[in-house]
Design a protein around this motif. Structure first.
Motif, PDB file in Angstrom:
ATOM      1  N   LYS A 101      24.234  28.470 -18.942  1.00  0.00           N
ATOM      2  CA  LYS A 101      23.232  29.325 -19.600  1.00  0.00           C
ATOM      3  C   LYS A 101      23.965  30.334 -20.470  1.00  0.00           C
ATOM      4  O   LYS A 101      24.977  30.907 -20.057  1.00  0.00           O
ATOM      5  CB  LYS A 101      22.408  30.058 -18.537  1.00  0.00           C
ATOM      6  N   PRO A 102      23.442  30.587 -21.660  1.00  0.00           N
ATOM      7  CA  PRO A 102      24.167  31.513 -22.549  1.00  0.00           C
ATOM      8  C   PRO A 102      24.228  32.916 -21.922  1.00  0.00           C
ATOM      9  O   PRO A 102      23.282  33.393 -21.308  1.00  0.00           O
ATOM     10  CB  PRO A 102      23.315  31.514 -23.833  1.00  0.00           C
ATOM     11  N   GLY A 103      25.408  33.520 -22.072  1.00  0.00           N
ATOM     12  CA  GLY A 103      25.559  34.918 -21.641  1.00  0.00           C
ATOM     13  C   GLY A 103      25.793  35.093 -20.151  1.00  0.00           C
ATOM     14  O   GLY A 103      26.047  36.208 -19.687  1.00  0.00           O
ATOM     15  N   LEU A 104      25.757  33.970 -19.376  1.00  0.00           N
ATOM     16  CA  LEU A 104      25.880  34.122 -17.921  1.00  0.00           C
ATOM     17  C   LEU A 104      27.263  34.650 -17.541  1.00  0.00           C
ATOM     18  O   LEU A 104      27.403  35.582 -16.748  1.00  0.00           O
ATOM     19  CB  LEU A 104      25.633  32.764 -17.227  1.00  0.00           C
ATOM     20  N   SER A 105      28.292  34.056 -18.161  1.00  0.00           N
ATOM     21  CA  SER A 105      29.625  34.466 -17.714  1.00  0.00           C
ATOM     22  C   SER A 105      29.910  35.921 -18.114  1.00  0.00           C
ATOM     23  O   SER A 105      30.564  36.653 -17.372  1.00  0.00           O
ATOM     24  CB  SER A 105      30.690  33.494 -18.222  1.00  0.00           C
ATOM     25  N   GLN A 106      29.355  36.357 -19.263  1.00  0.00           N
ATOM     26  CA  GLN A 106      29.550  37.777 -19.642  1.00  0.00           C
ATOM     27  C   GLN A 106      28.873  38.679 -18.598  1.00  0.00           C
ATOM     28  O   GLN A 106      29.430  39.692 -18.176  1.00  0.00           O
ATOM     29  CB  GLN A 106      28.952  38.086 -21.026  1.00  0.00           C
ATOM     30  N   GLN A 107      27.669  38.267 -18.191  1.00  0.00           N
ATOM     31  CA  GLN A 107      26.943  39.077 -17.195  1.00  0.00           C
ATOM     32  C   GLN A 107      27.764  39.197 -15.910  1.00  0.00           C
ATOM     33  O   GLN A 107      27.912  40.281 -15.353  1.00  0.00           O
ATOM     34  CB  GLN A 107      25.607  38.382 -16.842  1.00  0.00           C
ATOM     35  N   LEU A 108      28.310  38.030 -15.478  1.00  0.00           N
ATOM     36  CA  LEU A 108      29.081  38.042 -14.230  1.00  0.00           C
ATOM     37  C   LEU A 108      30.326  38.914 -14.358  1.00  0.00           C
ATOM     38  O   LEU A 108      30.671  39.677 -13.458  1.00  0.00           O
ATOM     39  CB  LEU A 108      29.498  36.618 -13.844  1.00  0.00           C
ATOM     40  N   GLU A 109      30.991  38.780 -15.535  1.00  0.00           N
ATOM     41  CA  GLU A 109      32.195  39.598 -15.734  1.00  0.00           C
ATOM     42  C   GLU A 109      31.858  41.075 -15.672  1.00  0.00           C
ATOM     43  O   GLU A 109      32.589  41.885 -15.101  1.00  0.00           O
ATOM     44  CB  GLU A 109      32.863  39.245 -17.068  1.00  0.00           C
ATOM     45  N   ASP A 110      30.719  41.419 -16.246  1.00  0.00           N
ATOM     46  CA  ASP A 110      30.301  42.818 -16.251  1.00  0.00           C
ATOM     47  C   ASP A 110      30.056  43.294 -14.806  1.00  0.00           C
ATOM     48  O   ASP A 110      30.528  44.348 -14.383  1.00  0.00           O
ATOM     49  CB  ASP A 110      29.009  42.961 -17.103  1.00  0.00           C
ATOM     50  N   ILE A 111      29.324  42.459 -14.039  1.00  0.00           N
ATOM     51  CA  ILE A 111      29.052  42.835 -12.646  1.00  0.00           C
ATOM     52  C   ILE A 111      30.372  42.980 -11.891  1.00  0.00           C
ATOM     53  O   ILE A 111      30.580  43.923 -11.127  1.00  0.00           O
ATOM     54  CB  ILE A 111      28.160  41.759 -11.958  1.00  0.00           C
ATOM     55  N   GLN A 112      31.299  42.030 -12.170  1.00  0.00           N
ATOM     56  CA  GLN A 112      32.578  42.069 -11.470  1.00  0.00           C
ATOM     57  C   GLN A 112      33.327  43.370 -11.775  1.00  0.00           C
ATOM     58  O   GLN A 112      33.884  44.011 -10.886  1.00  0.00           O
ATOM     59  CB  GLN A 112      33.430  40.871 -11.903  1.00  0.00           C
ATOM     60  N   THR A 172      33.343  25.689 -18.555  1.00  0.00           N
ATOM     61  CA  THR A 172      32.457  26.848 -18.348  1.00  0.00           C
ATOM     62  C   THR A 172      31.978  26.847 -16.897  1.00  0.00           C
ATOM     63  O   THR A 172      32.036  27.881 -16.210  1.00  0.00           O
ATOM     64  CB  THR A 172      31.222  26.744 -19.289  1.00  0.00           C
ATOM     65  N   ALA A 173      31.519  25.673 -16.436  1.00  0.00           N
ATOM     66  CA  ALA A 173      31.017  25.589 -15.063  1.00  0.00           C
ATOM     67  C   ALA A 173      32.096  26.059 -14.091  1.00  0.00           C
ATOM     68  O   ALA A 173      31.838  26.859 -13.184  1.00  0.00           O
ATOM     69  CB  ALA A 173      30.626  24.158 -14.739  1.00  0.00           C
ATOM     70  N   ASP A 174      33.324  25.574 -14.330  1.00  0.00           N
ATOM     71  CA  ASP A 174      34.419  25.914 -13.420  1.00  0.00           C
ATOM     72  C   ASP A 174      34.627  27.427 -13.373  1.00  0.00           C
ATOM     73  O   ASP A 174      34.654  28.047 -12.312  1.00  0.00           O
ATOM     74  CB  ASP A 174      35.700  25.214 -13.920  1.00  0.00           C
ATOM     75  N   SER A 175      34.754  28.018 -14.563  1.00  0.00           N
ATOM     76  CA  SER A 175      35.053  29.463 -14.569  1.00  0.00           C
ATOM     77  C   SER A 175      33.881  30.257 -13.986  1.00  0.00           C
ATOM     78  O   SER A 175      34.061  31.214 -13.243  1.00  0.00           O
ATOM     79  CB  SER A 175      35.406  29.931 -15.973  1.00  0.00           C
ATOM     80  N   VAL A 176      32.633  29.806 -14.327  1.00  0.00           N
ATOM     81  CA  VAL A 176      31.466  30.544 -13.837  1.00  0.00           C
ATOM     82  C   VAL A 176      31.379  30.458 -12.307  1.00  0.00           C
ATOM     83  O   VAL A 176      31.134  31.456 -11.635  1.00  0.00           O
ATOM     84  CB  VAL A 176      30.161  30.010 -14.487  1.00  0.00           C
ATOM     85  N   ILE A 177      31.635  29.247 -11.774  1.00  0.00           N
ATOM     86  CA  ILE A 177      31.523  29.105 -10.310  1.00  0.00           C
ATOM     87  C   ILE A 177      32.534  30.010  -9.612  1.00  0.00           C
ATOM     88  O   ILE A 177      32.201  30.736  -8.683  1.00  0.00           O
ATOM     89  CB  ILE A 177      31.732  27.634  -9.887  1.00  0.00           C
ATOM     90  N   SER A 178      33.806  29.991 -10.104  1.00  0.00           N
ATOM     91  CA  SER A 178      34.808  30.803  -9.395  1.00  0.00           C
ATOM     92  C   SER A 178      34.468  32.291  -9.536  1.00  0.00           C
ATOM     93  O   SER A 178      34.583  33.065  -8.584  1.00  0.00           O
ATOM     94  CB  SER A 178      36.222  30.504  -9.892  1.00  0.00           C
ATOM     95  N   TRP A 198      31.471  33.494  -9.934  1.00  0.00           N
ATOM     96  CA  TRP A 198      30.270  33.725  -9.116  1.00  0.00           C
ATOM     97  C   TRP A 198      30.651  33.977  -7.657  1.00  0.00           C
ATOM     98  O   TRP A 198      30.197  34.919  -7.031  1.00  0.00           O
ATOM     99  CB  TRP A 198      29.349  32.508  -9.216  1.00  0.00           C
ATOM    100  N   PHE A 199      31.522  33.084  -7.133  1.00  0.00           N
ATOM    101  CA  PHE A 199      31.913  33.249  -5.731  1.00  0.00           C
ATOM    102  C   PHE A 199      32.622  34.578  -5.503  1.00  0.00           C
ATOM    103  O   PHE A 199      32.423  35.251  -4.503  1.00  0.00           O
ATOM    104  CB  PHE A 199      32.812  32.089  -5.272  1.00  0.00           C
ATOM    105  N   GLU A 200      33.477  34.911  -6.476  1.00  0.00           N
ATOM    106  CA  GLU A 200      34.192  36.192  -6.374  1.00  0.00           C
ATOM    107  C   GLU A 200      33.196  37.354  -6.280  1.00  0.00           C
ATOM    108  O   GLU A 200      33.257  38.206  -5.396  1.00  0.00           O
ATOM    109  CB  GLU A 200      35.045  36.340  -7.640  1.00  0.00           C
ATOM    110  N   VAL A 201      32.241  37.333  -7.240  1.00  0.00           N
ATOM    111  CA  VAL A 201      31.241  38.416  -7.305  1.00  0.00           C
ATOM    112  C   VAL A 201      30.406  38.404  -6.019  1.00  0.00           C
ATOM    113  O   VAL A 201      30.150  39.451  -5.410  1.00  0.00           O
ATOM    114  CB  VAL A 201      30.336  38.219  -8.548  1.00  0.00           C
ATOM    115  N   GLN A 202      30.004  37.193  -5.622  1.00  0.00           N
ATOM    116  CA  GLN A 202      29.136  37.072  -4.455  1.00  0.00           C
ATOM    117  C   GLN A 202      29.822  37.621  -3.205  1.00  0.00           C
ATOM    118  O   GLN A 202      29.221  38.338  -2.413  1.00  0.00           O
ATOM    119  CB  GLN A 202      28.825  35.574  -4.269  1.00  0.00           C
ATOM    120  N   ARG A 203      31.153  37.274  -3.096  1.00  0.00           N
ATOM    121  CA  ARG A 203      31.872  37.743  -1.913  1.00  0.00           C
ATOM    122  C   ARG A 203      31.949  39.277  -1.910  1.00  0.00           C
ATOM    123  O   ARG A 203      31.658  39.944  -0.917  1.00  0.00           O
ATOM    124  CB  ARG A 203      33.274  37.130  -1.886  1.00  0.00           C
TER     125      ARG A 203
END
Length: 1663
Positions: A665-676, A600-606, A608-613
């Motif tokens: 954190k629960p739901g974090l990766s869904q949130q990021l995917e949505d933002i992406q 989870t950490a791995d996928s979330v970090i990558s 996150w960086f994508e979204v952040q960039r």
């Protein structure tokens, strides 16, 4: 003693006597004759002579004035006397020599008194001969059988001594030498005779003793036997019988020997008598009596034997009976023994049993002994009683076995009580193995016995059990494992501190070996899993995110942390491995949980960086730019929503910095995917928006997306868009805006400036407000309208005033074009007048042309502003061509305007009714496009240019495309651009590279079609072939649309407008590396135009005219002849280029020199520029030839160099500041570089390693710094990265542009505002793959075109510098594009580097000594090494000198050479260092060992420091204690074999390894790089590995990097620069020492230049 007394011929009695004596084992003279001894003969003679002189000192002088009080000094000065004295001494020595020679002759008797005489004598008497070495080897001294010598041998020996005695007795003992020296050898003779006599006696005495002894012994025996045999024996007297029998036996044994004894004895006595040797009286008597007595004894024995015969018979019978009964007894004993002896392992009291049996057997044995004795006397055969002996043997074996058993039992019982905690399995195991070994060594017979097998199995079981115990001692074993063990063995016990070994042995571990092993193995694996999990917990509990604030909004953004990503990946792999283990069961849940968390950490970090960039990129557009918000309201709204969500997330994450917690954190990766997802919608909208803008203003296709966004976001502010204008227009650099009443700029443009600062007033002001694409289109129209209006006015005003005044009223472009329009018109008029019959019309016009041209040339010589000069030069260039065309027509008597000679010219005409300018050539007609071109130079028009113009214009006329192809420097691109300029059209030049794909090409065509501009694709065949086939389709669709005269057409699936003036041109260099063959479908669309070598002379002449030379034609002829001859006569160097670009740069120099010194004759100016501009690139060997050529072409001219002495002074200061030597040559190179940089914007510094390339650059850079010119320097190694990393690449999937290293550096430099020199230094091998991408930067386009369509211009202050050793792999295209400064090895020589090094030494005396030594040794060594010896790899001279300096650094330390030491010591160390520096790389081939050759040469060449005579110069080192040469073998340590180390890794020290280690270790200590070269298997890796392993690990990090064909730069960098926390680099204070092992060479590039080595070179240079 006068000379007469010692005259050999005088016949006088001798004057001196010397005695010769024998003092064993030497001959001795009295007095001694050796010259050095005190009291010797020579000494005495010397003393006598001295005495004679001394007498004169006793005679006092009467005259006192002389200062001497006696006559000795006078005598000593008399030459006759000293000659006589020498003569006497000479004679004395001659006589002495004769004496000693005589003594030497007497040495022939030395065997008589030698050391080993006694030993030889002993061997003779014992063995009858002297033993040879072979005998001794075969038997040893004691083993040679004794064989006393025969009588004959004695006779020979004694005779030989007798003979010698006579010989010596007859010797003459006294003799004289030279008549005055007598030798008395009497003492010697007497001693020698004594010695001979002594040896003769030894042999005689031996024989005498032998006789006496033999007779006495026999006499004694006869007496005893007579007495014994006379005894009477009665029946039953057993003892008496036995005694008599013994005497009978003795007589029988002696019988034959005694009979044969008397005869030899008699002979011996005879022999002794012959030598007059006296025998004692009793000997004769015994010899008379004894034979008689002996025969009586024999008779007596015979009689006694018959007497005792009956008694003997009865004894034999009794004896046989007792034998039989004994036999039965022993069989019974054997049977009992087998039953009762302790053969079983469970016997209770074995030792008591053994004792009892021993007593029994002992009794039997004593009885057996007495039977044997009797049987021997009575000659009875007795059986061998084997059973008894077997019992005895078994008894001994049993004793041995039970000793062993009791030893083992006591040891094992001791161990049983050992506590579990204290068990030392290793010791016990060793003991047990020792027991097992001893048991194996017991007698084989025991193996069948139960006791033995019991013992054996006990020890074996114990060994097995111990193995199990050892495994159970493993710390990995937990409570659960003990329980498993109890289940397996079925025995319960409590495992605590009181458990003993006995408790464990009850488990019968030897039966469960496999099971125990399994449990322990499982425990160990589980423990390693436990450890991994523990480490994971530690790592991730403390691992936190790092943040950096967003520059505009200060939101905390995650910082990219390579180490974090690496740890994450490593740990995931670890967990994956654990999951695949079969011992996972116990930890399954925990491992799975970690796996989930980390993935989870791995996928979330990558994510996150994508979204952040993406967010950072879009934030500046959607939030930062009002314009774009206004134009994309919907997407801006969407982005605002995203913005809020993202910021919320960012602050949220900052509160929980722990990586695992934050990302899980629960739901974090869904949130990021949505933002992406939402961001990608915004991105898509933005891309569409950019495309829309590009369609609205098609020139936007030729700038990168980043630039376009910048333009769009500042679109409403034309002042900010201004700096992008030069990318959108050919030469419109900035605008002049109207100012309002408050002096503020408004958005109304009044006029335009070109890059050359030429200003043109707009014909009507241009409104620059509103949307950017709209006002840019307005600006484009205004620009064209202005040029057109200017033209209209200029054409009209041409005849109102003289042309040289009219020129200055109009912009350069307009003036030039109108000149061409009027030329066409005036030639037309001349033709009309000729038609009307006015024959001379053309000739008159020609005269007018010549007059106009001369006016211009005269103007050029005067004072002009830069812009005006350029304008007039350009007009001159075109005018000369116009003049030549007219002259040609006159020469060919052309009379009609329809002649091809005239029609084939590019003719401009002005159509008044349309107010348009048209250009005609042959049957093609083009409308002038009015693009503002500024004030730029134009090409010289040669017949080749004309031909190219015709081909290209015809291809456009036929709606095809043009393809000029030909070698480098023929002007393919330039001609295309020039034709564009002649037609007033925008020409975009694209440098094609393999980074271009079909989409980026498609975008370019899309832009060209909509702008109607021309595209010139340089080096088109560098694009890969699969892209080219798609390009063919794209080009065809454009051509078809033009043919069908469409207004818009479908291109790559979208409809676009078409401006029919579009032209596509490609230029190609055939047949280079990295070039492809064009596909057939592409070839068909292009009209080829072969560009051959142009008419240099014409170009040269016209350019000289344009530069203001009056004698242009003659000078051009000389110029071209020189270059032609250079090409043919100079050596063929890779860096020579005598082509067009080289000619052009020299002409520019000539022009500037002419203007600087207008009074100087033109010939001198040209000669100076030819000489001073070409010398820098010419190889030392070619300079005389070149100077000769110049001398021939410009006879009797010798113009000094143009020197700027102030600049040279600053250079010298800079050089000194860098602690280098300001030699003339070196300063000259720096000045030449400066001169080159002023005329070429790309410069190659070519030269072998060590010729000072980098130092020349540094010196010039430092000079600029001293001159306060604010120089900027960036360097990079193009081979250390891939091409894509260098120039950037488009990701084919996302179409996202990843910027390259070079492009970003160039962009940064282009953005620096000050006008100091800015250098990009590319230090790495040239290879076409990267350097060809710089072609457009290096030629006159001066622009870097990237695959993203971005075009980065090279500013006038920017320079490209290449630092390389050769241009072997460069294409001609590359070589011709750059200026070249060649550094010959001889330019610098070895002296300056050495001087700089010596200057750095601390001790004054050392500096002085070293200077002398370098001058003494270096020139000779370097001269000889150039020719004579073969080295294992080519080594530049500079490297050998540098090696010498490095070695001296290592050797000249405080300890070796203290500050006050003598200069010889320096020389000693210097010679040692020089031998290794120059000879260390010598090669040994099949025929010659060059090391030995070098050694021989060195020893004969340099004699000051003597090497020991044996071996080569490489076999010795300087011993720091004795300061002498000692062999390396003295340093050899004792080799100790370590059984743990595999054999191939063992290094056995030899002299070779010792010396290499010595040198390597010293160099490493000084942080100097080391390269060992040798064939495979010579131990390089082992030696280096061994040396590196012995380094102090706190000070050195060692990294082994295997090199092979596939090693790339990236791999190497990955190995060497493992990132430390946060940043790359070595640990502080730690020196990187790289053992580059197995350097089989990295992968050579496609053109044979090596990538990985480049990186290493840089690393060493930093160091």
């Amino acid at each position: 003693m006068g000379c007469a007394d010692t005259n050999p011929k005088a016949g006088l009695a001798p004057l001196f006597e010397v005695q010769l004596d024998l003092v064993i084992p030497d001959l001795v003279f009295h007095p001694p004759l050796d010259p050095g001894t005190n009291d010797g003969f020579c000494d005495k003679v010397e003393g006598l002579l001295q005495g004679i002189y001394h007498i004169s000192s006793l005679v006092p002088r009467l005259a006192t004035h002389s200062g001497f009080c006696h006559y000795q000094a006078d005598l000593e000065d008399m030459p006759d006397l000293s000659a006589a004295r020498q003569e006497l001494l000479g004679r004395a020595q001659a006589a002495v020599a004769a004496c000693r020679e005589h003594g030497a002759e007497l040495e022939r008797y030395s065997q008589l008194y030698g050391e080993d005489r006694r030993e030889l004598c002993r061997q003779l008497l014992l063995h009858g001969r002297v033993l040879t070495p072979a005998d001794l080897e075969a038997h040893g001294e004691a083993g040679v059988p004794a064989a006393p010598p025969a009588l004959q041998r004695f006779r020979e020996q004694i005779d030989s001594y007798e003979r010698l005695y006579e010989e010596v007795a007859g010797m003459q003992p006294v003799c004289s030498f030279q008549g005055w020296l007598r030798l008395d050898a009497r003492p010697f003779k007497a001693a020698l005779l004594n010695e001979i006599k002594r040896w003769s006696l030894v042999f005689k005495q031996h024989l005498l003793d032998h006789v006496t002894r033999s007779l006495a012994e026999l006499d004694e025996f006869i007496r005893t036997a007579e007495k014994g045999l006379s005894r009477k024996v009665e029946k039953g007297d057993y003892g008496g019988l036995v005694e008599v029998m013994g005497h009978l036996l003795a007589v029988k044994e002696r019988h034959s020997a005694t009979d044969a004894m008397f005869e030899p004895l008699k002979e011996t006595i005879e022999l002794l008598r012959a030598y007059e040797q006296q025998l004692p009286e009793e000997v004769h008597q015994q010899l008379e009596e004894l034979p008689e007595k002996w025969s009586q004894v024999k008779k007596l024995a015979q009689a006694v034997k018959q007497q005792v015969a009956p008694l003997q018979a009865s004894e034999v019978t009794a004896l046989r009976q007792s034998c039989a009964s004994f036999d039965a007894q022993q069989l019974r004993l054997r049977e009992r023994f087998g039953r009762e002896a302790p053969f079983r392992f469970d016997t209770e009291k074995p030792y008591q049993l053994l004792d009892a049996k021993h007593m029994e057997i002992k009794q039997m044995e004593s009885a057996m002994t007495s039977i044997y004795e009797s049987a021997g006397l009575f000659e009875v055969m007795v059986p061998e009683y084997k059973q008894l002996k077997q019992c005895r043997k078994e008894l001994c074996l049993l004793k041995e076995l039970w000793d062993m058993i009791s030893l083992v039992n006591t040891s094992l019982d001791d161990w049983q009580t050992t506590k579990w905690v204290d068990i030392n399995v290793e010791n016990m195991d060793l003991e047990c193995k020792k027991f097992a070994r001893e048991i194996r060594n017991l007698d084989k017979e025991m193996r069948a016995w139960d006791a033995f097998s019991g013992l054996d199995s006990k020890v074996k079981n114990m060994l097995t059990a111990l193995k199990a115990v050892a495994e159970l001692q493993n710390p990995a074993i937990r409570e659960r494992h003990w329980n498993q063990l109890m289940q397996v063995t079925g025995v319960r016990f409590v495992m605590d501190s009181d458990t003993t070994l006995a408790d464990l042995l009850k488990l019968n571990l030897h039966k469960f070996e496999g099971e125990v092993h399994g449990i322990v193995d499982k425990a160990v694996r589980e423990m390693s899993t436990e450890k991994v999990l523990r480490e994971l917990r530690v790592t991730w509990s403390s691992r936190e995110f790092q943040y950096e604030p967003h520059p505009r909004t200060n939101i905390p953004l995650l910082k990219s942390d390579e180490e974090l990503i690496e740890t994450l990946e490593d740990n995931q792999v670890q967990l994956q491995n654990l999951m695949s283990s079969k011992y996972i069961a116990f930890f399954l849940e925990e491992v799975s949980a970690w796996q989930r968390k980390l993935s989870t950490a791995d996928s979330v970090i990558s994510l996150w960086f994508e979204v952040q960039r993406t967010w950072s990129h879009l934030e500046s557009i959607f939030i930062g730019s009002e314009d774009i918000r206004a134009q994309l309201p919907q997407d801006s709204k969407r982005f605002e929503g995203i913005d809020v969500d993202f910021k919320e997330l960012a602050y949220e994450v900052q509160k929980t910095p722990n990586v695992v917690e934050a990302t899980n954190k629960p739901g974090l990766s869904q949130q990021l995917e949505d933002i992406q997802r939402r961001l990608s919608l915004c991105e898509k909208a933005l891309a569409e928006y950019l495309d829309m803008k590009r369609l609205a203003f098609p020139r936007f296709y030729f700038i990168s997306s980043a630039d376009l966004l910048d333009i769009l976001s500042n679109g409403t502010n034309p002042h900010l868009v201004q700096h992008h204008l030069s990318k959108l227009f050919d030469n419109l650099a900035k605008l002049k805006f109207q100012v309002d009443s408050e002096q503020k700029s408004t958005k109304v443009g009044l006029g335009m400036y070109s890059r050359e600062e030429e200003y043109v007033q707009f014909s009507e002001p241009c409104d620059c407000s509103g949307q950017v694409e709209v006002w840019l289109s307005r600006l484009l129209d205004t620009m064209r309208a202005t040029v057109r209006d200017e033209m209209s006015a200029a054409v009209a005003a041409y005849e109102d005033k003289p042309r040289d005044q009219w020129l200055f009223d109009h912009p350069a472009q307009v003036a030039l074009c109108c000149t061409q329009i009027w030329w066409t018109a005036e030639v037309g008029m001349a033709f009309s007048r000729m038609k009307e019959g006015y024959e001379k019309a053309m000739k008159e016009y020609h005269k007018k042309q010549v007059a106009q041209l001369n006016t211009l040339v005269t103007m050029l010589l005067g004072q002009l502003s830069k812009g005006d000069r350029q304008k007039i030069m350009t007009i001159c260039t075109i005018d000369v061509h116009a003049r030549d065309v007219v002259a040609k027509m006159i020469a060919q008597k052309v009379g009609s305007a329809q002649a091809f000679l005239w029609l084939s010219q590019l003719r401009h005409r002005w159509a008044d009714e349309e107010r348009h300018c048209w250009a005609n050539i042959c049957d093609a007609q083009f409308l002038y496009c009015y693009e503002y071109l500024g004030n730029t130079p134009r090409l010289v028009i040669t017949p080749l240019t004309d031909r190219c113009y015709i081909t290209l214009t015809q291809s456009l006329h036929l709606t095809m495309s043009g393809a000029p192809a030909g070698p480098a420097g023929t002007g393919k691109t330039e001609t295309t651009k020039d034709l564009g300029r002649a037609l007033g059209i925008m020409v975009y030049v694209f440098n094609c590279s393999e980074q271009m794909d079909y989409k980026s090409c498609g975008n370019i065509y899309k832009g060209l079609s909509q702008t109607g501009a021309w595209g010139c694709f340089d080096e088109f065949n560098r694009i890969s072939v699969e892209v080219l086939s798609v390009v063919a389709v794209q080009v065809k669709s454009v051509q078809d649309a033009i043919r069908e005269k469409k207004k818009s057409f479908n291109f790559l699936g979208e409809d676009i407008n078409l401006v029919p003036s579009v032209g596509i041109f490609i230029t190609m260099n055939p047949g280079y590396a990295g070039r492809t063959e064009l596909p057939e479908n592409l070839k068909a669309l292009f009209r080829p135009c072969a560009m051959v070598v142009p008419d240099f002379e014409l170009i040269c002449e016209i350019m000289l005219v344009a530069e203001g030379f009056l004698e242009a034609r003659a000078l051009a002829r000389k110029f071209i002849t020189l270059y032609q001859l250079c090409k043919e006569l100079l050596s063929k160097q890779d860096h020579y280029d005598w082509g067009l670009r080289a000619i052009k740069s020299v002409l520019v120099v000539a022009g500037s020199l002419k203007r600087a010194d207008p009074e100087r004759p033109e010939e001198q100016v040209l000669m100076r520029s030819l000489r001073d501009f070409n010398i820098p690139k010419i190889v030392a060997d070619d300079v005389p030839v070149f100077m000769g050529l110049i001398g021939d072409l410009f006879p009797a001219l010798d113009v000094p160099r143009k020197r700027d002495l102030d600049f040279e002074a600053v250079v010298k200061e800079a050089v000194l500041e860098l602690r280098l030597q300001p030699e003339e040559n070196f300063v000259l190179k720096v000045v030449q570089l400066e001169e080159l940089l002023s005329v070429r914007h790309s410069v190659f510094l070519v030269g072998a390693a060590g010729t000072g390339k980098s130092q020349v650059l540094r010196s010039l850079h430092r000079t600029y710094q001293r001159m306060k010119r604010r120089p900027v320097w960036t360097d990079l190694n193009p081979k250390a990265v891939t091409n894509d990393e260098l120039f950037g690449i488009i990701n084919p999937a996302t179409r996202e542009w990843k910027d390259g290293l070079f492009s970003s550096i160039m962009r940064e430099l282009a953005n620096i505002s000050h006008d100091g020199p800015k250098w990009m230094v590319l230090d790495g091998d040239i290879d076409p793959m990267w350097i060809e991408s710089l072609n457009t930067v290096m030629d006159d386009n001066k622009v870097l075109t990237l695959a993203s369509n971005e075009r980065i211009p090279l500013n006038p202050t920017m320079r490209l510098l290449f630092e390389i050793s050769h241009l072997r792999t460069a294409t001609p295209a590359t070589v011709s594009r750059a200026g070249i400064l060649y550094l010959n090895p001889s330019d610098l020589g070895w002296n300056p580097p050495v001087s700089s090094w010596i200057d750095g030494r601390e001790v004054q005396s050392e500096r002085a000594n070293l200077t002398i030594l370098f001058d003494k040794y270096l020139p000779v060594c370097l001269d000889t090494l150039r020719a004579r010896f073969k080295k294992i790899i080519p080594i530049p001279e500079q490297s050998m000198v540098q090696m010498l300096c490095y070695l001296l650094e290592c050797l000249l330390t405080e300890d070796n050479t203290p500050p006050d030491c003598p200069k010889e010591l320096y020389e000693l160390y210097f010679v040692f260092a020089a031998v290794w520096a120059f000879g260390g790389s010598m090669f040994q081939d099949q025929l010659v060992d060059y090391r030995v050759e070098f050694s021989k040469w060195w020893v004969t060449e340099f004699k000051t420091i003597k090497f020991p005579s044996q071996g080569t110069v490489f076999d010795f080192y300087v011993d720091p204690e004795t300061k002498k040469f000692e062999p390396w073998s003295k340093l050899l340590p004792q080799f100790e074999f370590d059984p743990e180390v595999p054999l191939q890794a063992c290094l056995v020290p030899t002299a070779e390894t010792i010396r290499l280690r010595f040198l390597v270790a010293r160099l490493l200590q000084r942080r100097r790089p080391v390269l060992l070269v040798g064939a495979a298997g010579t131990g390089k890796s082992v030696l280096l590995g061994d040396t590196l392993c012995s380094l102090d690990t706190d000070l050195f990090l060692v990294k082994k990097v295997p090199f092979n064909y596939y090693t790339t730069s990236a791999m190497l960098q990955g190995k060497l620069f493992k990132r430390a926390r946060g940043a790359p680099g070595w640990r502080s204070g730690i020196s990187p020492q790289k053992g580059c092992l197995g350097t089989g060479m990295g992968c050579p590039g496609r053109r044979g230049s090596d990538h990985p080595w480049r990186c290493l070179r840089k690393a060493w240079m930093w160091h």
